[in-house]
Design a protein around this motif. Structure first.
Motif, short mmCIF file in Angstrom:
data_model
loop_
_atom_site.label_atom_id
_atom_site.label_comp_id
_atom_site.label_asym_id
_atom_site.label_seq_id
_atom_site.Cartn_x
_atom_site.Cartn_y
_atom_site.Cartn_z
N PHE A 110 0.94 -0.88 -0.03
CA PHE A 110 -0.17 -0.21 0.05
C PHE A 110 0.81 1.17 -0.13
O PHE A 110 0.40 2.42 -0.49
CB PHE A 110 -0.85 -0.07 1.24
N SER A 282 -7.06 -1.27 -7.02
CA SER A 282 -7.21 -0.15 -6.22
C SER A 282 -7.66 0.82 -6.76
O SER A 282 -8.26 1.28 -8.11
CB SER A 282 -5.36 0.37 -5.76
N LYS A 311 -7.93 3.14 -2.03
CA LYS A 311 -7.77 2.01 -0.82
C LYS A 311 -7.21 1.39 -2.12
O LYS A 311 -7.14 1.08 -3.26
CB LYS A 311 -9.24 2.27 -0.72
N ALA A 312 -6.86 0.03 -1.54
CA ALA A 312 -5.82 -1.43 -2.40
C ALA A 312 -6.13 -2.45 -1.66
O ALA A 312 -6.28 -2.46 -0.46
CB ALA A 312 -4.28 -1.80 -3.03
N GLN A 314 -5.43 -7.49 -1.44
CA GLN A 314 -4.08 -7.08 -2.02
C GLN A 314 -4.24 -9.34 -1.15
O GLN A 314 -5.28 -8.77 -0.34
CB GLN A 314 -3.07 -6.43 -0.93
N GLY A 389 -5.72 -2.06 2.56
CA GLY A 389 -5.23 -0.69 2.87
C GLY A 389 -6.13 0.63 2.41
O GLY A 389 -5.97 0.55 1.51
N THR A 391 -5.59 4.45 3.00
CA THR A 391 -4.42 5.53 2.61
C THR A 391 -5.27 7.14 2.90
O THR A 391 -5.87 7.03 1.42
CB THR A 391 -3.70 5.84 2.19
#
Length: 896
Positions: A110, A282, A311-312, A314, A389, A391
């Motif tokens: 992220f 993302s 926002k991702a 994974q 995640g 951010t």
């Protein structure tokens, strides 16, 4: 769309045509220069050198007469990149800038950590309009090739900056701690924001040749004048990128589908690979506001800021539900390999507690009977956790600047910044909680806050030299805070089934001890922040600096700077810098710099606590990174962190025989002492847990590591940059060649901190040789951009070590060598109705991939899938250009 089969012949033709084109343009240029003074003058005016504002306090320096090497990258070059992430934009145009793709690398996916000249992310100072940009909320603690060059660092996250907001990027390739404070050991990136008026909008669509990675990107810029006294502008971007997949099915999943065909559709991601090696999907938005207003002839108020959200999602490693076997090849011979079930599936949870008051089955024990719970009730075919995640970034800067008739200038500013990283997971479990386990977890937030107050002043003092002496002085106050918020209790805790002492009934009411079984604590995949480590830590510092720059003669310029900074948690540092530029002739100049620098340990490095999951021979174990002040770290020998210190030397030549040709070559040597790294891992034993009960969160067989000053490095290299502007046909042609040679090595180290794989990766993970050749031809309403990038050989010893003998006894002697590659980018633009520009192009035109993972003792290739056991066929960091292959795109631009 796949050009792989045509790559050699097509590339040879394209490179040959480019060489002929360049040579032909030189002849055309000489003919035009002889009889077209008006054209040459127009070109000179339109391409006047940009004023350099980094590395100097003077206001009359350009890239060619700066004593320190500075690259000035234009807005058009930045915006022409189809990448949504600023990290990839800079990687494409600055040869000494390296950032891996980060396929599966915990939270480091992220917030990717770049490297400049082989030095870590927190040895690069990032600035926005000349003001310090905040650090990210993530301290890089993931152990792998993805973070090997920035392992333990906490640098800035430039991915939050939208390309459309940037007026230019100035890259100072020189140590500048004496001028700007901590972190500028390896250089400075300064993003100058746009201040023009007008409106611009762009829309981009693209996808990879494999048909995945679809990306939408919409951006806009608007600037208006505030009378004759100022302006305000707003730039924004929204993007949405689908993920990519460049692995294959794991051999264990192939076995499972063959053995249990009725459960095959329960495999994660069915019918695709259970574990995804590629870019994570993302989406997000980014906004920049910039403004100035002249309140008097001597004072201008300014305000700017950057705000972003991303926002991702994974993929993590697949957790097998059953143990299977498969044939594998280790490079020399074939054998049968065991693909072990994840520890959550190896035995059931025994639910019957020992009867109360029974002397032969003590309290806390469990009866081994048929009353059990199996995690296959939740995940019949195993599971692949998904790590999320989000951010959030915000920084605001306000200040007032101006000048007096005497030449005195001042700049008083303050900034507030905050970045947070919110981590969560779904499709997982907490093994030690048995049937009460959650499948979704909140791990808590990591938050970085910063306050900066700056006062910068200059005054030109006439001392009878070739120019006035520009005196500079100033002061800075900084406060950093690092906060970790508490996660869900199951995300970090050891549940009731973490350790089960089992008893069997031998006769009515009589039991005998049978065995002890364990389940890993915390969530499978990551660990949340416990109450013990939740909270805020801070660091205050203040500094002062002085400097002087002048032309001593018409041919010789010199500058000197000194800085003193004081930190409440580790003491003070004093650094200095001197540089000089000598014009040997009107066409040739020599320049040199020497200086010292430092990087102060951040509150995050001093106080981070992260619990992650790894696998050792199929066993899931926890790896905990703990603050040096914690009882856990001190139990294993942690001591207080100190600053990194550096010595920088540089020397170069600038050749400018004409207004349309420039060549610079700069060599450098950077020695960094007491670099901050992460210690070796200490395995937690049962006796350790008895001695220190807080180790139960890691669990027996898990491991502990912590930050420490553990090694010295020496980095040497050379940067060569050549530019040539000329005409071709009725259009203009710009040619640029940039080359970087860089090599770092560890000169002194604590074996408890640095292992043999890190010694190799620090030297070879980033290619030692990197070059780009680019050409821009504009003719009428058409423009063609061509770039050929060369990436030299590189190695990854952390992920793909090569050992002598068996895995358990062999000595590490190298990492796998991944071969050199050429990457071609090409785009064509057409402008119509003056305001509209359509661009079509491709990055990695010929669909080039890194070499595949080679079969070795450590990473055997399985016959079932042609991959290693985790399904990957390409190196997990992606190497210097990534593992996604070719990417095509189309962009429409409207500008008023």
């Amino acid at each position: 769309m796949n050009f792989r089969g045509k790559q050699p012949s097509a590339r040879a033709l394209l490179v040959a045509a480019t060489a002929v084109w360049a040579l032909a343009s030189a002849d055309v240029a000489m003919a035009q220069d002889a009889g077209s003074d008006d054209t040459a003058a127009a070109e000179e005016d339109s391409d006047a050198p940009a004023i350099v504002v980094i590395g100097t306090r003077r206001t009359d320096r350009s890239a060619v007469n700066s004593a320190s090497p500075v690259d000035v990258i234009s807005a058009s070059e930045i915006q022409s990149q189809p990448a949504a992430n600023m990290l990839d934009v800079v990687k494409n145009v600055v040869p000494s800038f390296f950032v891996p793709q980060n396929t599966i690398s915990d939270a480091s996916t992220f917030v990717r950590a770049p490297s400049l000249r082989g030095l870590p992310a927190d040895n690069i100072l990032v600035m926005l309009n000349g003001k310090r940009f905040n650090r990210s909320a993530l301290v890089q603690v993931y152990t792998g090739g993805d973070t090997a060059l920035s392992f333990g660092s906490q640098g800035a996250d430039i991915s939050s900056i939208p390309a459309i907001a940037v007026g230019n990027l100035q890259v100072l390739r020189d140590g500048a701690t004496a001028q700007y404070g901590s972190d500028a050991i390896g250089g400075v990136l300064n993003y100058g924001l746009r201040d023009d008026t007008g409106f611009e909008a762009q829309a981009l669509y693209g996808q990879h040749y494999e048909g995945d990675g679809e990306t939408w990107q919409i951006s806009g810029y608007g600037g208006i004048g505030l009378g004759d006294n100022g302006f305000i502008s707003v730039a924004g971007e929204y993007y949405d990128s689908e993920g990519t997949s460049r692995g294959v099915q794991r051999p264990s999943a192939v076995n499972f589908a063959n053995q249990f065909p009725n459960l095959a559709d329960q495999l994660p991601n069915y019918p695709g690979p259970v574990q995804i090696w590629g870019s994570s999907p993302s989406h997000g938005w980014k906004v920049v506001v910039n403004s100035e207003f002249e309140v008097s002839p001597q004072a201008t108020f300014y305000l700017f800021g950057n705000f972003a959200n991303s926002k991702a999602d994974q993929s993590f490693n697949y957790r097998e539900a059953v143990t299977t076997t498969a044939t594998r090849f280790n490079g020399t011979s074939s054998s049968t390999g065991t693909l072990s079930a994840n520890s959550a599936f190896r035995h059931p949870i025994y639910l019957t507690a020992c009867p109360a008051g029974n002397a032969t089955c003590p309290s806390g024990g469990f009866v081994r009977d048929a009353n059990v719970f199996n995690f296959t009730e939740l995940y019949p075919a195993g599971f692949t956790p998904r790590f999320v995640g989000e951010t959030d970034q915000a920084i605001g800067v306000a200040g007032i600047k101006g000048s007096l008739d005497s030449g005195f200038t001042y700049d008083l500013s303050g900034s507030l910044a905050r970045q947070s990283l919110n981590l969560s997971m779904y499709n997982s479990l907490a093994p030690s909680y048995g049937p009460a386990t959650q499948t979704e977890f909140q791990f808590g937030k990591l938050i970085q806050r910063e306050l900066n107050l700056n006062l910068d002043m200059t005054y030109p003092l006439d001392m009878g030299l070739a120019s006035p002496v520009t005196l500079s002085w100033g002061a800075e106050f900084r406060r950093e805070e690092y906060e970790a918020t508490e996660g869900d209790p199951q995300s970090y805790g050891a549940g009731p089934y973490a350790v089960q002492d089992l008893y069997v009934q031998t006769s009515p009411g009589v039991y005998a001890y049978d065995s002890t079984v364990t389940m890993p604590p915390a969530a499978s995949g990551y660990g949340g922040t416990s109450p013990t480590f939740a909270g805020t830590s801070s660091e205050k510092s203040w500094g002062v600096y002085v400097g002087a720059e002048a032309d001593l003669t018409d041919r010789l310029s010199m500058g000197i700077a000194g800085r003193y900074e004081d930190y409440e948690n580790f003491g003070s540092a004093t650094v200095g810098k001197i540089n000089a530029l000598l014009e040997v002739t009107d066409a040739v100049s020599l320049r040199a710099t020497a200086g010292t620098g430092f990087h102060a340990p951040s509150p995050g490095q001093n106080n981070v606590q992260v619990l992650t999951t790894t696998f050792i021979q199929g066993n899931q174990v926890q790896v905990g990174t703990y603050p040096v002040t914690s009882d856990i770290a001190q139990f294993y020998g942690a001591t207080t962190l100190g600053p990194e210190e550096s010595t920088n030397f540089g020397a170069g030549i600038v050749i400018k025989p004409s207004n349309n040709f420039t060549l610079t070559a700069d060599g450098y040597s950077i020695k960094v002492r007491d670099r901050i790294g992460i210690s070796q891992t200490f395995t937690v034993s049962a006796a350790d847990i008895v001695a220190l009960p807080s180790l139960a969160g890691v669990g027996e067989g898990g491991s502990v590591q912590y930050f420490t000053n553990g090694f010295d490095t020496l980095t040497r290299g050379i940067d060569v940059v050549g530019t040539y502007r000329t005409g071709l046909g009725d259009g203009s042609l710009n040619l640029t060649l940039a080359y970087n040679y860089n090599k770092s090595k560890v000169t002194n180290f604590d074996p408890g901190v640095i292992g043999p794989t890190q010694l190799i990766d620090i030297k070879y993970l980033a290619p030692n040789h990197r070059a780009t050749f680019s050409a821009n031809w504009e003719i009428g309403d058409f423009a063609i951009n061509f770039r050929e990038s060369y990436y030299g050989e590189w190695r990854d010893s952390n992920d793909y070590p090569i050992r002598e003998g068996n895995l358990s006894t062999g000595a590490i002697i190298d990492g796998q060598h991944f071969g050199a590659k050429f990457i071609t980018d090409l785009d064509v633009s057409y402008t119509f109705a003056d305001k509209y520009t359509l661009t079509v192009g491709a990055n990695n035109l010929f669909d080039t991939y890194p070499d595949k993972i080679a079969a070795t003792v450590n990473n055997p290739i399985y016959d079932l899938t042609g991959s290693i056991s985790n399904g990957s066929i390409y190196p997990r960091p992606g190497g210097p250009f990534g593992l996604n292959g070719g990417y095509w795109y189309a962009r429409i631009r409207v500008k008023y």
